[in-house]
Enzyme design. Sequence first.
Site, mmCIF file in Angstrom:
data_model
loop_
_atom_site.group_PDB
_atom_site.id
_atom_site.type_symbol
_atom_site.label_atom_id
_atom_site.label_comp_id
_atom_site.label_asym_id
_atom_site.label_seq_id
_atom_site.Cartn_x
_atom_site.Cartn_y
_atom_site.Cartn_z
ATOM 1 C CD GLU A 48 38.531 34.172 45.182
ATOM 2 O OE1 GLU A 48 38.404 34.756 44.077
ATOM 3 O OE2 GLU A 48 39.621 34.072 45.770
ATOM 4 C CE1 TYR B 85 43.527 34.904 42.827
ATOM 5 C CE2 TYR B 85 41.300 35.149 41.982
ATOM 6 C CZ TYR B 85 42.163 34.923 43.031
ATOM 7 O OH TYR B 85 41.661 34.708 44.289
#
Length: 395
Positions: free
Chosen positions: A140, A98
């Site tokens: 996640e 990310y």
Amino acid sequence: MLSEQSAATVRATLPAVGAALGTITERFYAGLFTAHPELLRDLFNRGNQAAGTQRQALAGSVAAFATHLLDRPEQRPDAMLQRIAHKHASLGVTPEQYGIVHEHLFAAIAEVLGDAVTPEVAAAWDEVYWLMANALTAVEQRLREERGGHTWRTWEVVERVAETADVATFRLRPADGGPVRDFLAGQYVSVRVTLTDGARQIRQYSLSGAPGPDLRQISVKRVHTSGAPGGEVSNHLHARVEVGDVLELSEPYGDLVLDSGSDTPLLLASAGIGVTPMTAMLAHLAGSGHRAPVTVVHADRSPAAHALRADHEAWAAKLPDAAVHLWYEQDAPAGTRTGLADLTGVALVPGTRAYLCGPLPFMRSVRTQLIAKGVAPADIHYEVFGPDLWLAGQV
């Protein structure tokens, strides 16, 4: 929740950012893959990149998330986040990635919008990004922990069945002989293969049934395209994978799962290869003693193209109250209908919960018809094979 100052800035700049998102995401992926070619080779779907559908899906999800933050600041768009998180977890996306995405996405924003990206604008959209990224990371992580962490496990093909000219079912057993985790009907697994050019490409395939306690079953449609890389994994599986070969699979993921009791009326609507999760759902319903009405809707090119048709109809026949409605564009036999799915004459019980899987035009049409019949939008759930362009279409 966005800070008050950032919310005002995002609201003021959303039209300009939204209009430029297509260009921004194109520049973003170009910069990302130049700096990290391994991500295109071994993580991202090269076919979706070539077709531009992944760019559309990313732009749609960012715009939808920002709009949701402004319109409903007290809520998170959990349905959207869950769908993305399941896909990321199945692929093995890591929290560190990310940060890489942030670097190249904001470089693309600055490149495309130029002087319009003031420090205040950059800070506001940075807040939007990290609200979305951190929410996804948390979901996640939870999903991975529930499955004992993300690992690629080797499975041996023990049976291959030709369902149609373009669909093959692969039944697999873990090569290590270890236990097999249960899955929820409607879920998928990621399958990673090494292609002839050395790339390790990943695709998701719905689990189309549970043939045994130590087996997995996927049914793969061969994608015909005019050139690479579209359909490269499905064609690899069809052309090169036989009984005795091995594949790498993830644990099951996916949020299109039955979450209703045995007294909830259901509609399972599919088209084409979208039949795969529906067949697994019907098998589960038949095995769990579901009592309420189940309406089965399926559309296909022809009976010969209807993959898993025998299973589809056989599992429905085991339910105490099921109605099957089939549409074929050609060669429709007696008892079925010709053309596209039309629910005009399909009776639905009040309180029906619907599950859809198939091409987007099919699902949009069915959703519109269901709402017209009084089905609550919140009770209509869907699965998209590939990038989720439903958001990109603002449906």
